[in-house]
Design a protein around this motif. Structure first.
Motif: not given
Length: 253
Positions: A138-139, A147-150, A164-166, A156-158
C-alpha cells in the motif's frame, strides 16, 4: 549418645519445638527451622498429617492483600491463573508458581523464544525461518495511527491495522496474519522495537540473513521502518513501502 561436639539447648514448655543442638567451640552455623504440628490461617485450623510443609489452603478471594513478600498459599478456588496451585506474593502482587522453565532459544510455542518477560512465563517467539521477501504494501496510502506504533508489544496492533486497511495480497503484514505454523495462527509482523529485539538475539534464531527486515511500523504514506541486519542498533531506518525485504513473523505466548 550425645557427641561432645554438641550441647543441647533446653526445650520450651508447652511448645512443639524439639531441643536445638548448637555447636560447641565451633565456627559452624546451624540453622534450624521449627514446624508446629498445628497452624492457624484465617478462621480454620489445619493439621499436618504427613512429613513436609502443608501450606494454607484458601479461596483466592480470602487472601491477604497486600501480604509479606514471600508468603505462599495453596489456592483451591477463584485462582486467577487456575486453582489447586501454589501462589506467592512477590512484594507487589500474587503470582502463580509453575514448574515449567522457559529459556531463551528454546523451541516452544510454535517457534524459537527470543524474549521472556519479568514473570518468566510469557514472551515472544519468532518463526524458525523467514517467511520470504515481500513489499510492505500500500505504497502511497496512509494506514494511519493504528499502524504507527514503534514500541515493543505493539506489532499485533500494527499488523491488524494494516490488514484491515490494505487490500493488497502478498504483503509483509498479511503474510504473517495468514500464517498457520506449528498449529498456531496468531502470528504477526513485529513492530520496529520488536524487530530490534530479534536483531539483538539473532544468534538464537535459525537462518537470519544480513539483509533488510520489515517491521510493521508505518512512517508515512510512502514509507515504513525496517532494520538492515548488517548494521548496528541506534537508528530508525525508513524505506519506501514498495521495496522488498525479509519477513520474520512472531507471536506472543
Amino acid at each position: 549418645v550425645r557427641s561432645n561436639f554438641f550441647a543441647a539447648m533446653p526445650a520450651y514448655q508447652g511448645s512443639h519445638r524439639r531441643p536445638f543442638l548448637r555447636p560447641r567451640n565451633s565456627h559452624i552455623l546451624v540453622v534450624s527451622i521449627y514446624l508446629r504440628k498445628w497452624y492457624r490461617f484465617g478462621s480454620g485450623r489445619k493439621k499436618a498429617t504427613n512429613k513436609g510443609l502443608l501450606l494454607p489452603r484458601i479461596d483466592f478471594a480470602d487472601r491477604p492483600d497486600p501480604a509479606s513478600a514471600g508468603l505462599m498459599v495453596f489456592v483451591n478456588a477463584n485462582g486467577p491463573q487456575g486453582n489447586n496451585a501454589v501462589y506467592v506474593y512477590n512484594g507487589t502482587q500474587w503470582v502463580k508458581l509453575t514448574t515449567s522453565t522457559i529459556s531463551m532459544g528454546d523451541y516452544a510455542f510454535g517457534g524459537i523464544v527470543f524474549y521472556i518477560d519479568a514473570t518468566g512465563q510469557h514472551g515472544y517467539v519468532a518463526s524458525s525461518a523467514d517467511q520470504g521477501v515481500f513489499p510492505w504494501g500500500c505504497n502511497g496510502t496512509l494506514i494511519g495511527p493504528g499502524a504507527e506504533y514503534l514500541d515493543f508489544g505493539t506489532g499485533q496492533d500494527n499488523t491488524t491495522a494494516i490488514v484491515n486497511a490494505c487490500s493488497e495480497t502478498d504483503i509483509a503484514a498479511k503474510v504473517c496474519d495468514d500464517l498457520i505454523l506449528n498449529s498456531f495462527s496468531d502470528w504477526f509482523l513485529p513492530s520496529n522495537d520488536e524487530v530490534d529485539s530479534i536483531y539483538i538475539h539473532r544468534d538464537l534464531l535459525n537462518g537470519i540473513n544480513t539483509g533488510w527486515y520489515w517491521s510493521s511500523t508505518e512512517w508515512d504514506a510512502g514509507g515504513a521502518t525496517f532494520h538492515p541486519f548488517d548494521q548496528p542498533l541506534g537508528s530508525i531506518w525508513i524505506t519506501t513501502k514498495s521495496n522488498p525485504a525479509y519477513v520474520r513473523c512472531v507471536r506472543k505466548f
